[in-house]
Enzyme design. Structure first.
Site, PDB file in Angstrom:
ATOM      1  N   GLU A 185      30.846   6.277  55.016  1.00  0.00           N
ATOM      2  CA  GLU A 185      29.984   6.682  53.434  1.00  0.00           C
ATOM      3  C   GLU A 185      30.489   6.587  52.621  1.00  0.00           C
ATOM      4  OE1 GLU A 185      29.031  11.497  54.947  1.00  0.00           O
ATOM      5  OE2 GLU A 185      28.305  10.218  56.923  1.00  0.00           O
TER       6      GLU A 185
ATOM      7  N   GLU B  57      27.238   8.442  63.501  1.00  0.00           N
ATOM      8  CA  GLU B  57      27.668   9.381  63.565  1.00  0.00           C
ATOM      9  C   GLU B  57      25.784  10.156  63.846  1.00  0.00           C
ATOM     10  OE1 GLU B  57      29.426  11.894  59.736  1.00  0.00           O
ATOM     11  OE2 GLU B  57      31.030   9.642  60.071  1.00  0.00           O
TER      12      GLU B  57
END
Ligand code: AHR
Length: 513
Positions: free
Chosen positions: A177, A308
């Site tokens: 991220e 994820e």
């Protein structure tokens, strides 16, 4: 209860892309009670363990054939300095896990413990390196420490810490991220960082790293396009240069807002359907990323990786908000079933997916207590019932007739979902009835090859809110399910909010295998 009907056609002799087993991957972060108290209780715990790793957790996960385990994060990955987690435990420095609960991290679970866990699980390691607060040298030396044979400073250090042989590490994450907790970078800046870090993550000996660039959130297609430009050249007529082999994206099923995500166990019909609509929307998101990737990599040499995914609810009342501990109901199981149907349909581009997370965090397989209790969640059972799809050839399921769509707000949901695959002379069909109040009779018209010996398993519950707990660990668990086979048509009656798997044996092999 009302009843509805559905009909689907499956051509058994026309196989599609193989469903990579890594679509059934897992994720373990230093977050809440995922590692400490979940996977790892320490050598001195009265809970049976091997080197501190909880053996009942290992046994339960082995039954899922988990193909890979991602570690150490998540956001934690970009704060983690691997040298803090090697050597004698008493000498390992303590740090503060500022991202997750501001708690002290004693680094007792580090590289050697993670690799031992993977060995116990029979899972391939997916190590996520630190770009946000780490250095290229640090990441490069971690790869060397883990995977290099022969002699080198890092190898000597590994040997001094008790491991002679190099480990095999197939998957390597270049940060996480990067647009957020991984460094708040802009896409172009990260793309350059990813190229730089990836350059120094070497293939030592015969260990070949599949490097995964930290990708987009949801449908941020511009991020994916920037990364594709960093590896490919539109119109260059040559394969993309392999700085990385995969590009990730993250997709969480949050039907509310990030401030008010809703309760895991207390929800009404509209909340339930909004959840399913949000879960089903991952199909649009994957199509979007795939289309961008197709433009730069028509040969599909770069994999899309959803490392994820899962439901994300408000934490259970009374628990640390930074620990992301949530219950897991039949609703969560159906989200998993729906996601897997979609993942199977995108098997040509989607090469890996990792549920967030395996134990005690978000949409977990397993919930544990410090008193030694362990509960398998409804989501666990979907992974177990679906494991036969791993590395099987996909089969297209053409849903010809489906019950009327269910609408909430401005969105509509098709209440039946299904996918199928074939492997080793059997066909496995997964099917979900998302309706809350309607049982659905579904006919699967199986064409092209003869089949025999139908058998079914069903995951259902009185209420979609039903969940397992130490007091009632089997409230949601699979039961035998009646399936009829008549002239090549399989018929099954699915209760409301249920998930089922159906298996049949093939009389001959599909063509082209
Ligand atoms: O899975 C929990 C967190 O969600 C991860 O650490 C992060 O990558 C994502 O935002």
């Amino acid at each position: 209860m009302t009843n509805s009907t559905a009909r689907a056609v499956i051509d058994l002799d026309v196989t599609g892309p193989v469903i990579d087993r890594h679509l059934y991957g897992h994720f373990a972060e230093h977050l809440g009670r995922c590692i400490y108290g979940g996977f790892y209780v320490g050598e001195d715990s009265p809970i049976p363990n091997e080197g501190g790793i909880r053996l009942d957790v290992v046994a339960a996960l082995r039954a899922l054939n988990i193909p890979n385990l991602r570690w150490p994060g998540g956001c934690f990955a970009d704060e983690y300095h691997w040298r803090d987690g090697i050597g004698p435990k008493a000498d390992r420095p303590v740090m503060v896990n500022t991202h997750w609960g501001n708690v002290e991290e004693n680094n007792h679970f580090g590289t050697h413990e993670f690799m031992a866990l993977c060995e116990l699980l029979g899972a391939e390691p997916y190590v996520n390196g630190n770009v946000g607060s780490g250095t290229v040298q640090e990441m490069s030396e971690w790869v060397e420490y883990l995977t290099r044979d022969g002699d080198s400073p890092a190898v000597r250090q590994r040997k001094a810490n008790g491991r002679d042989e190099a480990w095999r590490v197939p998957f390597w994450g270049i940060g996480n991220e990067a647009w957020g907790c991984g460094g708040n970078m802009r896409a172009e800046a990260y793309a350059d960082e990813a190229r730089r870090f990836a350059t120094f993550c070497r293939d030592h000996g015969d260990n070949k790293l599949y490097k995964i660039a930290a990708g987009a959130s949801d449908d941020d297609l511009a991020w994916t396009e920037t990364l594709m430009k960093a590896v490919a050249c539109l119109g260059c007529k040559k394969d993309p240069k392999k700085f990385f082999q995969g590009i990730s994206f993250h997709y969480y099923t949050v039907p509310g807002t990030w401030q008010h995500k809703g309760s895991a166990t207390e929800f009404g019909a509209d909340d339930y359907y909004r959840t399913m609509i949000k879960a089903a929307d991952i199909d649009r998101v994957i199509k979007g990323h795939s289309a961008v990737m197709d433009a730069y990599d028509p040969g599909r040499t770069i994999g899309l990786v959803c490392d994820e995914w899962g439901t994300w609810w408000d934490v259970e009342p009374g628990t640390n908000p930074g620990f992301l501990f949530q219950q897991n109901t039949q609703r969560d199981a159906l989200v998993a079933g729906l996601h897997f149907d979609i993942f199977h349909r995108h098997a040509a581009r989607l090469k890996m997916a990792n549920i967030a997370q395996t134990v005690n965090v978000l949409q977990a397989m397993i919930l544990t207590d410090d008193d030694g209790s362990l509960v398998l969640t409804p989501t666990y059972h979907v992974f177990e019932m679906n494991k036969g799809h791993q590395d099987a050839a996909s089969l297209a399921v053409h849903l010809i007739d489906t019950p009327a769509a269910i609408s909430v707000d401005d969105a509509a949901l098709t209440p039946v979902s299904a996918s199928a695959s074939t492997k080793d002379g059997t066909v496995l069909i997964s099917v979900t009835n998302l309706s809350l109040d309607s049982a659905t009779k579904i006919d699967f018209d199986l064409r092209g090859l003869a089949v025999r010996s139908p058998r079914g398993r069903l995951l259902t519950s009185d209420q979609p809110q039903t969940h397992n707990s130490p007091a009632s660990p089997g409230a949601v668990s699979p039961v035998e399910f009646e399936v009829r086979l008549t002239d090549g048509t399989l018929t099954a009656e699915l209760p409301p909010h249920s998930f089922a798997t159906i298996e049949v044996d093939l009389d001959s092999e599909p063509r082209g295998k």
